[in-house]
Design a protein around this motif. Structure first.
Motif, PDB file in Angstrom:
ATOM      1  N   ILE A   5      23.417 -20.148  63.498  1.00  0.00           N
ATOM      2  CA  ILE A   5      23.095 -19.575  64.801  1.00  0.00           C
ATOM      3  C   ILE A   5      23.744 -18.196  64.881  1.00  0.00           C
ATOM      4  O   ILE A   5      24.968 -18.075  64.793  1.00  0.00           O
ATOM      5  CB  ILE A   5      23.606 -20.477  65.936  1.00  0.00           C
ATOM      6  N   GLY A   7      23.500 -13.932  66.584  1.00  0.00           N
ATOM      7  CA  GLY A   7      23.069 -13.143  67.728  1.00  0.00           C
ATOM      8  C   GLY A   7      24.132 -12.128  68.085  1.00  0.00           C
ATOM      9  O   GLY A   7      25.228 -12.127  67.515  1.00  0.00           O
ATOM     10  N   SER A  11      25.275 -13.512  73.805  1.00  0.00           N
ATOM     11  CA  SER A  11      23.849 -13.855  73.899  1.00  0.00           C
ATOM     12  C   SER A  11      23.676 -15.321  74.276  1.00  0.00           C
ATOM     13  O   SER A  11      22.570 -15.756  74.623  1.00  0.00           O
ATOM     14  CB  SER A  11      23.149 -13.581  72.565  1.00  0.00           C
ATOM     15  N   LYS A  13      25.050 -17.799  72.112  1.00  0.00           N
ATOM     16  CA  LYS A  13      25.013 -18.533  70.839  1.00  0.00           C
ATOM     17  C   LYS A  13      25.797 -19.843  70.907  1.00  0.00           C
ATOM     18  O   LYS A  13      25.304 -20.900  70.522  1.00  0.00           O
ATOM     19  CB  LYS A  13      25.622 -17.702  69.697  1.00  0.00           C
ATOM     20  N   THR A  14      27.035 -19.744  71.381  1.00  0.00           N
ATOM     21  CA  THR A  14      27.896 -20.932  71.388  1.00  0.00           C
ATOM     22  C   THR A  14      27.433 -21.927  72.443  1.00  0.00           C
ATOM     23  O   THR A  14      27.549 -23.145  72.236  1.00  0.00           O
ATOM     24  CB  THR A  14      29.366 -20.527  71.621  1.00  0.00           C
ATOM     25  N   ASP A  70      27.986 -21.903  63.808  1.00  0.00           N
ATOM     26  CA  ASP A  70      28.030 -20.844  64.826  1.00  0.00           C
ATOM     27  C   ASP A  70      29.279 -20.014  64.572  1.00  0.00           C
ATOM     28  O   ASP A  70      30.347 -20.545  64.288  1.00  0.00           O
ATOM     29  CB  ASP A  70      28.074 -21.489  66.222  1.00  0.00           C
ATOM     30  N   GLY A  73      29.692 -13.003  67.148  1.00  0.00           N
ATOM     31  CA  GLY A  73      28.473 -12.230  67.308  1.00  0.00           C
ATOM     32  C   GLY A  73      28.429 -11.024  66.379  1.00  0.00           C
ATOM     33  O   GLY A  73      29.457 -10.501  65.951  1.00  0.00           O
ATOM     34  N   HIS A  97      18.173 -17.153  65.653  1.00  0.00           N
ATOM     35  CA  HIS A  97      18.573 -15.886  66.265  1.00  0.00           C
ATOM     36  C   HIS A  97      18.463 -16.013  67.789  1.00  0.00           C
ATOM     37  O   HIS A  97      17.363 -16.065  68.341  1.00  0.00           O
ATOM     38  CB  HIS A  97      17.658 -14.776  65.721  1.00  0.00           C
ATOM     39  N   VAL A  98      19.618 -16.119  68.453  1.00  0.00           N
ATOM     40  CA  VAL A  98      19.641 -16.287  69.911  1.00  0.00           C
ATOM     41  C   VAL A  98      19.607 -14.912  70.583  1.00  0.00           C
ATOM     42  O   VAL A  98      20.445 -14.050  70.311  1.00  0.00           O
ATOM     43  CB  VAL A  98      20.894 -17.070  70.358  1.00  0.00           C
ATOM     44  N   ASN A 202      17.037 -17.057  75.143  1.00  0.00           N
ATOM     45  CA  ASN A 202      17.927 -17.780  76.048  1.00  0.00           C
ATOM     46  C   ASN A 202      17.708 -17.248  77.460  1.00  0.00           C
ATOM     47  O   ASN A 202      18.290 -16.242  77.852  1.00  0.00           O
ATOM     48  CB  ASN A 202      19.380 -17.590  75.598  1.00  0.00           C
TER      49      ASN A 202
END
Length: 369
Positions: A5, A7, A11, A13-14, A70, A73, A97-98, A202
């Motif tokens: 994951i 980004g 963004s 991600k987590t 993860d 960033g 890709h978030v 997201n």
């Protein structure tokens, strides 16, 4: 299947990682550039495994799994910082890709404003620049070696020049056609822009199931189509949208509460299920099944694999000593309810080593070692 994951900072991600893995890793409202990777292994939801477990009541039930990783960033223009991320994800099967598409004044955006299409381009370029640096350094080492009398690997050199040309045009390597020989040469180079990619928008809760959400997804797909040199390679990209914050809340609920919450929001299935299915399709993966009183199990394989190769997924001895495969499709099995009835009705087939395994096949391998 291993998925990374990635980004830009903040963004979500987590948050998405927590939603997928049902973990509760701390999220921050400010960009972070240090920390340890987060890992999570998730069972692949499979109603076929559930049904077979009901029928056989085995000692053990084993689902296929997905591992998510993860990390921090990516940062615009910081190759050194971003290399930490690239080194972690170079061995994964695909990247998730978030992209931030939610508004929240309390969560800082590294570019000071929310602009999903700009962020997609920034991150794509960072992947490209990272690969370009790798290609240039390797070509430079080849040139230095040649000056000292060391003959370069010409196949690798040609490939690196081809990659360098595409990357200089800001084309990710996943959008470039490579023949079988080039793919073999490329394996050890560990480029990141060649990884198949799932773009996850997201969005905010208020944008779920709206025209704004649909338009964003349409814009994302159009962006990636425009980047393709070869239209057939569009299969190396997929996109979906979700609300990470809501999905993380759902992940903490029991199944009944989660279903009610999803229904209220008009969400057909949780992000975990949706992303896994999209990832399977993107990577060309399917599952075959084995069942009995000891264990019911799903096995993940590449679409197109033959019966003997599938046997090797279970154990190399079974592949080596392969004789025949007893095969029945899950739906056919359920229609009769038992293997003995399936055999009586001619639904249980004997297949040879070249049989192409289908998604949902229940297989018993006959072998001799």
């Amino acid at each position: 299947m291993r998925l990374a994951i990635i980004g830009l900072s903040n963004s979500g991600k987590t948050t998405v990682f927590n939603a997928l893995t049902r973990q509760n890793i701390e999220t921050t409202i400010y960009p972070t550039v240090t920390g340890e990777p987060n890992y999570g292994i998730v069972k692949v939801p499979d109603y076929r495994v559930d049904k077979l477990a009901e029928i056989y009541k085995p000692k053990k039930v084993t689902y296929a799994t997905v591992e998510y990783v993860d990390y921090i960033g990516l940062t615009k223009g910081d190759i050194t910082q971003n290399r930490k991320v690239f080194d972690l994800i170079k061995d994964v099967d695909a990247i998730v890709h978030v992209i931030r598409a939610f508004e929240d004044d309390a969560v800082l955006h590294p570019m000071n404003e929310v602009n999903p299409m700009r962020d997609i381009e920034i991150l794509e370029l960072e992947l490209i620049f990272g690969d370009l640096e790798l290609a240039e350094k390797r070509l430079a080492r080849m040139e230095e070696g040649a000056k000292k009398g060391k003959k370069p690997n010409e196949a690798e050199k040609r490939l690196l020049l081809k990659c360098k040309d595409a990357l200089e045009k800001e084309i990710p390597l996943r959008n470039v056609s490579f023949d079988n020989e080039e793919q073999k040469v490329m394996k050890h180079l560990q480029f990141v822009s060649i990884k198949p990619e799932v773009v996850v928008l997201n969005v905010g809760e208020k944008d779920l199931n709206t025209e704004k959400e649909k338009k964003l997804l349409s814009d994302v797909d159009a962006y990636f189509r425009a980047k393709n040199q070869d239209p057939s390679l569009i299969t190396r990209h997929a996109s979906l949208s979700l609300c990470g914050k809501v999905e993380m809340e759902i992940a903490q609920l029991n199944p009944d509460e989660a279903r009610a919450f999803l229904d209220d929001l008009g969400i057909q299935e949780p992000a975990l299920n949706k992303l896994i299915q999209v990832s399977y399709d993107l990577l060309g993966l399917i599952s075959f099944l084995t069942c009995g009183e000891d264990e019911v199990r799903a096995w993940t394989i590449k679409k197109g694999i033959n019966a003997q190769q599938a046997a090797g997924k279970i154990h190399s001895d079974i592949e080596r000593g392969f004789i025949r495969a007893e095969v029945i499709n899950f739906d056919d099995f359920i229609s009769v309810g038992s293997m003995s009835l399936a055999r009586d009705k001619g639904l249980l087939r004997l297949e040879g080593k070249t049989y192409e395994v289908k998604d949902g096949d229940i297989i018993n391998f006959r072998f001799n070692v």
